[in-house]
Write a protein that holds these residues in place. Structure first.
Motif, PDB file in Angstrom:
ATOM      1  N   ASP A   6       0.868  -1.167   0.000  1.00 20.09           N
ATOM      2  CA  ASP A   6       0.000   0.000   0.000  1.00 20.09           C
ATOM      3  C   ASP A   6       0.908   1.222   0.000  1.00 20.09           C
ATOM      4  O   ASP A   6       1.959   1.224   0.604  1.00 20.09           O
ATOM      5  N   ALA A   7       0.478   2.267  -0.690  1.00 26.47           N
ATOM      6  CA  ALA A   7       1.337   3.450  -0.768  1.00 26.47           C
ATOM      7  C   ALA A   7       0.518   4.703  -0.943  1.00 26.47           C
ATOM      8  O   ALA A   7      -0.626   4.658  -1.355  1.00 26.47           O
ATOM      9  N   VAL A   8       1.145   5.818  -0.598  1.00 32.28           N
ATOM     10  CA  VAL A   8       0.562   7.122  -0.881  1.00 32.28           C
ATOM     11  C   VAL A   8       1.330   7.700  -2.055  1.00 32.28           C
ATOM     12  O   VAL A   8       2.547   7.593  -2.120  1.00 32.28           O
ATOM     13  N   SER A   9       0.607   8.281  -3.005  1.00 26.21           N
ATOM     14  CA  SER A   9       1.274   8.781  -4.205  1.00 26.21           C
ATOM     15  C   SER A   9       2.079  10.026  -3.882  1.00 26.21           C
ATOM     16  O   SER A   9       1.815  10.726  -2.937  1.00 26.21           O
ATOM     17  N   SER A  10       3.071  10.305  -4.715  1.00 26.30           N
ATOM     18  CA  SER A  10       3.895  11.488  -4.499  1.00 26.30           C
ATOM     19  C   SER A  10       3.079  12.731  -4.807  1.00 26.30           C
ATOM     20  O   SER A  10       2.307  12.764  -5.755  1.00 26.30           O
ATOM     21  N   PRO A  11       3.261  13.812  -4.005  1.00 26.67           N
ATOM     22  CA  PRO A  11       2.493  15.029  -4.207  1.00 26.67           C
ATOM     23  C   PRO A  11       2.683  15.643  -5.583  1.00 26.67           C
ATOM     24  O   PRO A  11       1.795  16.282  -6.113  1.00 26.67           O
ATOM     25  N   LEU A  21      -4.122   7.420  -2.394  1.00 24.36           N
ATOM     26  CA  LEU A  21      -3.591   6.225  -1.740  1.00 24.36           C
ATOM     27  C   LEU A  21      -3.749   5.025  -2.654  1.00 24.36           C
ATOM     28  O   LEU A  21      -4.746   4.926  -3.368  1.00 24.36           O
ATOM     29  N   GLN A  22      -2.804   4.133  -2.581  1.00 25.05           N
ATOM     30  CA  GLN A  22      -2.924   2.871  -3.306  1.00 25.05           C
ATOM     31  C   GLN A  22      -2.968   1.768  -2.260  1.00 25.05           C
ATOM     32  O   GLN A  22      -1.985   1.519  -1.561  1.00 25.05           O
ATOM     33  N   LEU A  23      -4.124   1.117  -2.127  1.00 27.24           N
ATOM     34  CA  LEU A  23      -4.330   0.079  -1.120  1.00 27.24           C
ATOM     35  C   LEU A  23      -4.676  -1.237  -1.801  1.00 27.24           C
ATOM     36  O   LEU A  23      -5.338  -1.248  -2.836  1.00 27.24           O
ATOM     37  N   SER A  24      -4.267  -2.329  -1.184  1.00 32.46           N
ATOM     38  CA  SER A  24      -4.627  -3.637  -1.728  1.00 32.46           C
ATOM     39  C   SER A  24      -5.971  -4.104  -1.194  1.00 32.46           C
ATOM     40  O   SER A  24      -6.580  -5.017  -1.745  1.00 32.46           O
ATOM     41  N   ALA A  45       1.827   1.723   7.664  1.00 32.05           N
ATOM     42  CA  ALA A  45       0.848   2.701   8.132  1.00 32.05           C
ATOM     43  C   ALA A  45      -0.469   2.442   7.424  1.00 32.05           C
ATOM     44  O   ALA A  45      -0.493   2.042   6.262  1.00 32.05           O
ATOM     45  N   SER A  46      -1.551   2.693   8.135  1.00 31.77           N
ATOM     46  CA  SER A  46      -2.873   2.573   7.516  1.00 31.77           C
ATOM     47  C   SER A  46      -3.102   3.759   6.593  1.00 31.77           C
ATOM     48  O   SER A  46      -2.368   4.757   6.640  1.00 31.77           O
ATOM     49  N   GLY A  47      -4.147   3.664   5.768  1.00 33.43           N
ATOM     50  CA  GLY A  47      -4.479   4.779   4.884  1.00 33.43           C
ATOM     51  C   GLY A  47      -4.792   6.045   5.669  1.00 33.43           C
ATOM     52  O   GLY A  47      -4.376   7.141   5.281  1.00 33.43           O
ATOM     53  N   MET A  48      -5.509   5.905   6.793  1.00 39.21           N
ATOM     54  CA  MET A  48      -5.846   7.073   7.615  1.00 39.21           C
ATOM     55  C   MET A  48      -4.581   7.733   8.159  1.00 39.21           C
ATOM     56  O   MET A  48      -4.462   8.963   8.153  1.00 39.21           O
ATOM     57  N   GLU A  49      -3.621   6.933   8.610  1.00 37.87           N
ATOM     58  CA  GLU A  49      -2.359   7.495   9.101  1.00 37.87           C
ATOM     59  C   GLU A  49      -1.615   8.222   7.989  1.00 37.87           C
ATOM     60  O   GLU A  49      -1.007   9.268   8.223  1.00 37.87           O
ATOM     61  N   HIS A  71      -7.023   4.102  -4.581  1.00 38.39           N
ATOM     62  CA  HIS A  71      -6.832   3.185  -5.709  1.00 38.39           C
ATOM     63  C   HIS A  71      -6.861   1.764  -5.157  1.00 38.39           C
ATOM     64  O   HIS A  71      -6.058   1.417  -4.283  1.00 38.39           O
ATOM     65  N   LEU A  72      -7.792   0.959  -5.661  1.00 36.11           N
ATOM     66  CA  LEU A  72      -7.965  -0.425  -5.215  1.00 36.11           C
ATOM     67  C   LEU A  72      -7.939  -1.362  -6.415  1.00 36.11           C
ATOM     68  O   LEU A  72      -8.274  -0.943  -7.534  1.00 36.11           O
ATOM     69  N   PRO A  73      -7.592  -2.643  -6.197  1.00 30.12           N
ATOM     70  CA  PRO A  73      -7.723  -3.608  -7.286  1.00 30.12           C
ATOM     71  C   PRO A  73      -9.169  -3.619  -7.803  1.00 30.12           C
ATOM     72  O   PRO A  73     -10.115  -3.497  -7.014  1.00 30.12           O
ATOM     73  N   ALA A  74      -9.325  -3.724  -9.105  1.00 26.71           N
ATOM     74  CA  ALA A  74     -10.657  -3.647  -9.721  1.00 26.71           C
ATOM     75  C   ALA A  74     -11.631  -4.650  -9.119  1.00 26.71           C
ATOM     76  O   ALA A  74     -12.827  -4.364  -8.982  1.00 26.71           O
ATOM     77  N   SER A  75     -11.136  -5.805  -8.711  1.00 23.53           N
ATOM     78  CA  SER A  75     -12.026  -6.839  -8.172  1.00 23.53           C
ATOM     79  C   SER A  75     -12.634  -6.450  -6.822  1.00 23.53           C
ATOM     80  O   SER A  75     -13.659  -6.984  -6.426  1.00 23.53           O
ATOM     81  N   THR A  76     -12.014  -5.493  -6.120  1.00 22.56           N
ATOM     82  CA  THR A  76     -12.533  -5.092  -4.804  1.00 22.56           C
ATOM     83  C   THR A  76     -13.244  -3.738  -4.839  1.00 22.56           C
ATOM     84  O   THR A  76     -13.871  -3.359  -3.852  1.00 22.56           O
ATOM     85  N   ALA A  77     -13.123  -3.020  -5.953  1.00 23.74           N
ATOM     86  CA  ALA A  77     -13.729  -1.687  -6.060  1.00 23.74           C
ATOM     87  C   ALA A  77     -15.189  -1.823  -6.473  1.00 23.74           C
ATOM     88  O   ALA A  77     -15.542  -1.652  -7.638  1.00 23.74           O
TER      89      ALA A  77
END
Length: 196
Positions: A6-11, A21-24, A45-49, A71-77
């Protein structure tokens, strides 16, 4: 298998009004994902953090963030996930705001109790300082040691009340504002392709 990173994109590459955010898994917005060495490096870190860290690191005059893009995998969005996530964020932020307001009230209560004690000790120390000068003579070295020692002790007794009144409540007040800002943000779910 879904990549767990999981990651936060660069500003620089993001919309200035959005934190991206990019979360699985959507649950990683509130829960820190477990580290799985087989899946590679994981953000701790969680997305909220991540959202809180992004807001805290921004200068005061920077463009206001009004949107969270997850941003989530298409199967979970799934349909309606953005509304459910926004409702969950509202509930979470409301609980955090209540907790922080209680902590801020506790600090103010401690300050109201500590100020009279601090000034009482300061007044006693001031009297002892004057008495030591009167009894031992203002020119005697030992009198100056006692007199100045009592003055220093008196000012030290005011340190904690001053800290409570001036500083200790500020982090709670800042975090309350941050959670209020997050609670009002739009939530966008952006599906990712399986190959990312």
């Amino acid at each position: 298998m879904t990549d767990a990173r999981d990651a936060v994109s660069s500003p620089a590459s993001a919309d200035p009004h959005a934190v991206s955010l990019q979360l699985s898994d959507i649950h990683h917005f509130f829960q820190t994902p477990e580290l799985d060495p087989f899946l590679g490096e994981n953000i701790e870190a969680s997305g909220m953090e991540q959202v809180l860290d992004t807001l805290k690191s921004r200068p005061r005059l920077a463009t206001r963030i009004t949107r969270i893009v997850i941003h989530l995998p298409a199967s979970t969005a799934t349909d309606g996930l953005a509304l459910k996530t926004r409702a969950a964020i509202g509930t979470y932020c409301g609980a955090q705001i209540r907790r922080l307001k209680q902590k801020k009230r506790d600090i103010h209560l401690q300050a109201r109790r500590a100020v009279p004690v601090g000034f009482g000790v300061w007044a006693v120390c001031l009297v002892l300082s004057l008495m030591s000068e009167a009894l031992l003579g203002s020119e005697a070295v030992i009198a100056r040691v006692f007199s100045e020692g009592f003055i220093i002790a008196g000012w030290v007794s005011l340190w904690h009340p001053a800290e409570l009144l001036l500083y200790d409540w500020r982090p709670y007040a800042r975090d309350i504002l941050l959670y209020e800002q997050i609670r009002g943000m739009e939530v966008v779910i952006a599906p990712l392709s399986d190959g990312r």
